[in-house]
Design a protein around this motif. Structure first.
Motif, short mmCIF file in Angstrom:
data_model
loop_
_atom_site.label_atom_id
_atom_site.label_comp_id
_atom_site.label_asym_id
_atom_site.label_seq_id
_atom_site.Cartn_x
_atom_site.Cartn_y
_atom_site.Cartn_z
N TYR A 211 0.86 -1.19 0.00
CA TYR A 211 0.00 0.00 0.00
C TYR A 211 0.89 1.24 0.00
O TYR A 211 1.78 1.37 0.84
CB TYR A 211 -0.90 0.01 1.24
N PHE A 212 0.64 2.14 -0.96
CA PHE A 212 1.43 3.36 -1.09
C PHE A 212 0.54 4.56 -0.79
O PHE A 212 -0.41 4.84 -1.55
CB PHE A 212 2.00 3.49 -2.51
N ASP A 213 0.82 5.24 0.31
CA ASP A 213 0.14 6.48 0.65
C ASP A 213 1.02 7.62 0.13
O ASP A 213 1.98 8.03 0.77
CB ASP A 213 -0.05 6.58 2.16
N CYS A 214 0.69 8.11 -1.07
CA CYS A 214 1.65 8.90 -1.85
C CYS A 214 1.69 10.37 -1.49
O CYS A 214 2.71 11.03 -1.71
CB CYS A 214 1.36 8.74 -3.33
N ASN A 215 0.58 10.93 -1.01
CA ASN A 215 0.54 12.37 -0.72
C ASN A 215 1.01 13.20 -1.91
O ASN A 215 1.77 14.15 -1.78
CB ASN A 215 1.39 12.69 0.52
N GLU A 216 0.56 12.78 -3.09
CA GLU A 216 0.91 13.42 -4.37
C GLU A 216 2.41 13.36 -4.66
O GLU A 216 2.98 14.28 -5.27
CB GLU A 216 0.38 14.85 -4.46
N HIS A 217 3.07 12.30 -4.24
CA HIS A 217 4.44 12.03 -4.64
C HIS A 217 4.45 10.79 -5.53
O HIS A 217 3.44 10.12 -5.71
CB HIS A 217 5.33 11.80 -3.41
N ARG A 218 5.62 10.48 -6.07
CA ARG A 218 5.75 9.34 -6.98
C ARG A 218 6.18 8.11 -6.19
O ARG A 218 7.15 8.18 -5.43
CB ARG A 218 6.77 9.67 -8.07
N PRO A 219 5.56 6.97 -6.40
CA PRO A 219 5.87 5.79 -5.59
C PRO A 219 7.21 5.12 -5.92
O PRO A 219 8.08 5.01 -5.07
CB PRO A 219 4.70 4.85 -5.87
N ILE A 220 7.39 4.66 -7.18
CA ILE A 220 8.51 3.78 -7.51
C ILE A 220 9.26 4.32 -8.72
O ILE A 220 8.66 4.62 -9.75
CB ILE A 220 8.04 2.35 -7.83
N ALA A 221 10.59 4.40 -8.60
CA ALA A 221 11.45 4.72 -9.74
C ALA A 221 12.54 3.66 -9.82
O ALA A 221 13.15 3.30 -8.81
CB ALA A 221 12.07 6.10 -9.58
N THR A 222 12.78 3.14 -11.01
CA THR A 222 13.78 2.08 -11.15
C THR A 222 14.39 2.08 -12.54
O THR A 222 13.73 2.43 -13.52
CB THR A 222 13.17 0.70 -10.87
N ASN A 223 15.65 1.68 -12.63
CA ASN A 223 16.22 1.31 -13.92
C ASN A 223 16.79 -0.09 -13.85
O ASN A 223 17.62 -0.49 -14.66
CB ASN A 223 17.29 2.32 -14.38
#
Length: 321
Positions: A211-223
């Protein structure tokens, strides 16, 4: 109890069984482990009770020899109750670490080349309120809440400003190609920066029933080359759930399945997958499985990114390629 050994002894084994410790043990610990070079320390702690140990002391204290830690093995039925104990258990090679109810607050947790399962004794009642740095190894987190209100702010080894700004202020950062991590039924509360997870590299990242409570942020970044996001919920995310940066070999294997996006954001729309290329152009190869997610989920890639004809798609998103 002081656990120590003389140099020149190949193996030193200590059994501390069914002991009771009451009160203040000073600046060290009820059990102090003193290590020496060239000695494989085996310490067994089982069935012990620790009562009225103040915050200025510890149940288990790891005393370095000339500032260094040497070979050791800890076998214990204890669960970690403080950030210090968590780090001691990691240094002592414990592979299954259970965290008691509470908030674990340190400058950062540095996990380097380990193979560790970390779980909450009572899922939902354990919060890690610090930056978690995964630098090689294989890790599983189960039933833990991550937040970054106490995020690590800087790192002299950071490779660039973007990594400093995002990776080292996220909840969890991955900074080694040989890192695999799995999150089972974890919660991410994004408070202090853009991302919950910044996987600058790694072999595989898996998120299952998180569960991601994002508060208008981005959850996941990956390369990283492999990413699995399954049956997760993203609340009030900013634009997209998963941002993919092209990696060195430009191949991405992604499974983004059965996820829900709820709430609102100032962008007015949601994306599931966003593929980005900061400079130049990229031709992405790989395999994408994107099915069963929230209706209306969108996909977007940067104008300089093209999807190679060799890509394999199994998706219910129209015109994904």
């Amino acid at each position: 109890a002081c656990v120590c050994s003389d140099e020149g002894i190949a193996v030193s084994t200590y059994n501390i069984i069914k002991c009771t410790v009451n009160g203040d043990c000073g600046g060290g610990g009820a059990i102090t482990i003193q290590t020496n070079e060239g000695v494989n320390h085996i310490v067994n702690v089982e069935g012990c009770e620790f009562n009225n140990i103040p915050a200025t002391s510890h149940r288990i204290f790891l005393a370095p020899n000339k500032g260094l830690f040497y070979d050791f093995t800890l076998n214990t039925d204890l669960e970690a109750t403080t950030a210090y104990e968590f780090n001691v258990f990691v240094k002592l090679g414990l592979q299954n670490i259970r965290l008691a109810d509470g908030v674990y607050n340190a400058e950062y947790f540095y996990l380097n080349g380990k193979n560790i399962n970390i779980s909450a004794v009572n899922p939902g009642n354990v919060t890690i309120n610090s930056f978690v740095h995964l630098n090689g190894g294989k890790y599983t987190f189960n039933g833990i809440k991550f937040t970054n209100t106490n995020a690590y702010k800087s790192n002299p080894e950071a490779a660039g400003e973007e990594i400093k700004a995002y990776h080292y202020t996220s909840c969890v950062g991955i900074a080694n190609q040989e890192t695999e991590v799995r999150f089972e039924k974890c919660t991410f509360e994004i408070v202090n920066t853009d991302y919950a997870i910044w996987a600058h590299c790694g072999t595989k990242s898996t998120f299952n029933e998180c569960y991601f409570d994002c508060n208008e942020h981005r959850p996941i970044a990956t390369n990283g080359p492999k990413t699995v996001v399954n049956n997760c919920t993203f609340k009030d995310q900013y634009h997209y759930s998963l941002r993919l940066f092209e990696n060195n070999h430009l191949s991405q294997e992604v499974a983004f399945t059965n996820n829900k996006i709820t709430g609102t954001n100032s962008k007015g729309e949601f994306e599931g997958i966003n593929i980005s290329k900061k400079d130049g152009s990229a031709n992405i190869t790989g395999k994408f499985v994107i099915k069963g997610n929230t209706d209306g989920l969108k996909y977007r890639h940067h104008e300089k990114v093209t999807m190679d004809a060799s890509c394999v798609y199994d998706t219910d998103i129209e015109n994904f390629a």
